[in-house]
Design a protein around this motif. Structure first.
Motif, PDB file in Angstrom:
ATOM      1  N   LYS A   1       0.837  -1.211   0.000  1.00  0.00           N
ATOM      2  CA  LYS A   1       0.000   0.000   0.000  1.00  0.00           C
ATOM      3  C   LYS A   1       0.862   1.248   0.000  1.00  0.00           C
ATOM      4  CE  LYS A   1      -2.647  -0.955   3.532  1.00  0.00           C
ATOM      5  NZ  LYS A   1      -3.709  -0.881   4.557  1.00  0.00           N
ATOM      6  N   ALA A   2       1.914   1.236   0.809  1.00  0.00           N
ATOM      7  CA  ALA A   2       2.764   2.415   0.915  1.00  0.00           C
ATOM      8  C   ALA A   2       3.513   2.692  -0.388  1.00  0.00           C
ATOM      9  CB  ALA A   2       3.755   2.228   2.068  1.00  0.00           C
TER      10      ALA A   2
ATOM     11  N   GLY B   1       0.711   3.452  -3.292  1.00  0.00           N
ATOM     12  CA  GLY B   1      -0.142   4.587  -3.033  1.00  0.00           C
ATOM     13  C   GLY B   1      -1.588   4.328  -3.406  1.00  0.00           C
TER      14      GLY B   1
END
Length: 385
Positions: free
Chosen positions: A68-69, A72
């Motif tokens: 997820k990081a 994005g």
């Protein structure tokens, strides 16, 4: 297409991984979001934002939070992509460790904790070699419905199953090696299987494991030596091998004598409620295998004989005149492979397709296997208490 019935885990700490054998497309011209993902059976298209980047990151090395990081992407959209892949059985979401049933592990908590902290297993060359040998087995098991840990749990459980083979044909020897090499570590040859007090002859050569230089050697001793070389998991000690497993199967290879059926091995298995499976000797251009009998619960050999009589099948009266036959090299390997696959499915999933079923295999018509199913016969009485 069969979908995976398992539910995907929602923890952000697990590291999802594409199953072995999954392939995905290159980026399509003018469409940077579309990606095709598939395997031998079927393919799907993903059109989510960042779908291709996410697919490339599903190697089991990154957690959900890390994906997820880096991408994005919002959590709902990522969950949608992962759920789609998981529902099509393209994704492993659990990371189990292989547990070696016959390998020493300290029972002292402080020693075990210290070994874990020092990552002893990661530096164990035997375990590293095992991982390489496991890869082909796991790459097939992982495609079964409901398997989402790469097949580790299934193949680890094979160490808790016992198979005993009674017979001395090429098929018997091949099955012995296949089961050991597939992780069924508690596989051994019964009293009839290892040709007690007999030596290896020219007729035995051709079952892969035996060579011309072995001629004259003790059958039992040679197989015992070879077992340590081609077994997937460590062979248990003699004391461990004598401990009967809760789950077991006996395989009788050959045509049972009247004594075996009435007072011998098969009669004893029926009386003790021990599961067994039958493989015939070659019979002039063909061979049969089955049924897998669970005494008192499923059709036994007498049930089948009575049914065949009622159906007018008189071939079971053919007892005299023919010499004992041996399978050709090619046929022995094919039959052993087919039977091994079916029995491994039974070992892994308690698959019932072999129960109450006989398979007739014609060596001249390889694609035309004939399956015949039977039911418990009321005139037999094997299910009576």
């Amino acid at each position: 297409m069969t979908q995976n019935p398992g539910s995907i885990r929602t923890s952000n700490t697990y590291s999802p991984r594409l199953k072995a054998g999954v392939r995905y497309s290159n980026t399509f011209s003018g469409d940077h979001e579309r990606v095709v993902v598939g395997n031998f059976d079927h393919s799907i298209e993903l059109h989510h934002n960042g779908a291709r980047t996410i697919v490339e990151m599903l190697t089991g090395a990154k957690s959900i939070d890390e994906i997820k990081a880096q991408v994005g992407i919002c959590e709902d959209e990522l969950d949608s992509i992962l759920a789609t892949l998981h529902n099509h059985n393209f994704l492993d979401v659990r990371q189990n460790k292989i547990v070696l049933a016959n390998r020493f592990h300290s029972s002292v908590p402080s020693i075990a904790a210290r070994a874990t902290k020092r990552k002893v297993e990661e530096r164990d060359p035997a375990l590293q070699l095992l991982q390489n040998r496991l890869a082909p087995e796991l790459s097939e098991i992982t495609w079964r419905d409901g398997v989402d840990d790469g097949g580790v749990e299934v193949i680890s459980a094979r160490q808790d199953f016992e198979i005993e083979i009674f017979g001395s044909s090429r098929i018997a020897v091949l099955l012995y090696g296949i089961f050991l090499g597939s992780g069924v570590t508690n596989t051994h040859m019964g009293a009839l299987g290892a040709k007690d007090n007999q030596t290896i002859s020219h007729r035995d050569i051709g079952s892969t494991y035996l060579r011309a230089s072995d001629i004259g050697a003790s059958f039992r001793v040679k197989l015992s030596e070879l077992a340590k070389e081609f077994a997937l998991f460590p062979i248990p000690s003699d004391s461990k091998r004598r401990e009967k497993k809760e789950k077991s199967l006996r395989i009788y290879i050959g045509d049972p004598t009247k004594e075996d059926l009435s007072t011998g091995l098969i009669s004893d298995w029926m009386r003790k409620r021990l599961d067994f499976f039958l493989v015939s000797t070659p019979q002039g251009g063909g061979i049969t295998w089955g049924p897998l009998v669970k005494p008192g619960k499923t059709p036994c050999l007498r049930c089948i004989n009575i049914s065949r009589l009622e159906q007018g099948d008189i071939s079971q009266y053919l007892e005299n005149g023919a010499e004992e036959m041996e399978s050709s090299i090619a046929t022995a390997h094919e039959i052993a492979g087919r039977i091994a696959q079916e029995i491994l499915n039974f070992v892994d999933e308690n698959d019932e397709s072999l129960v109450g079923s006989r398979t007739r295999f014609h060596s001249g018509a390889l694609c035309n296997r004939e399956h015949i199913t039977y039911a418990l016969h009321p005139r037999c009485g094997c299910a009576w208490e």
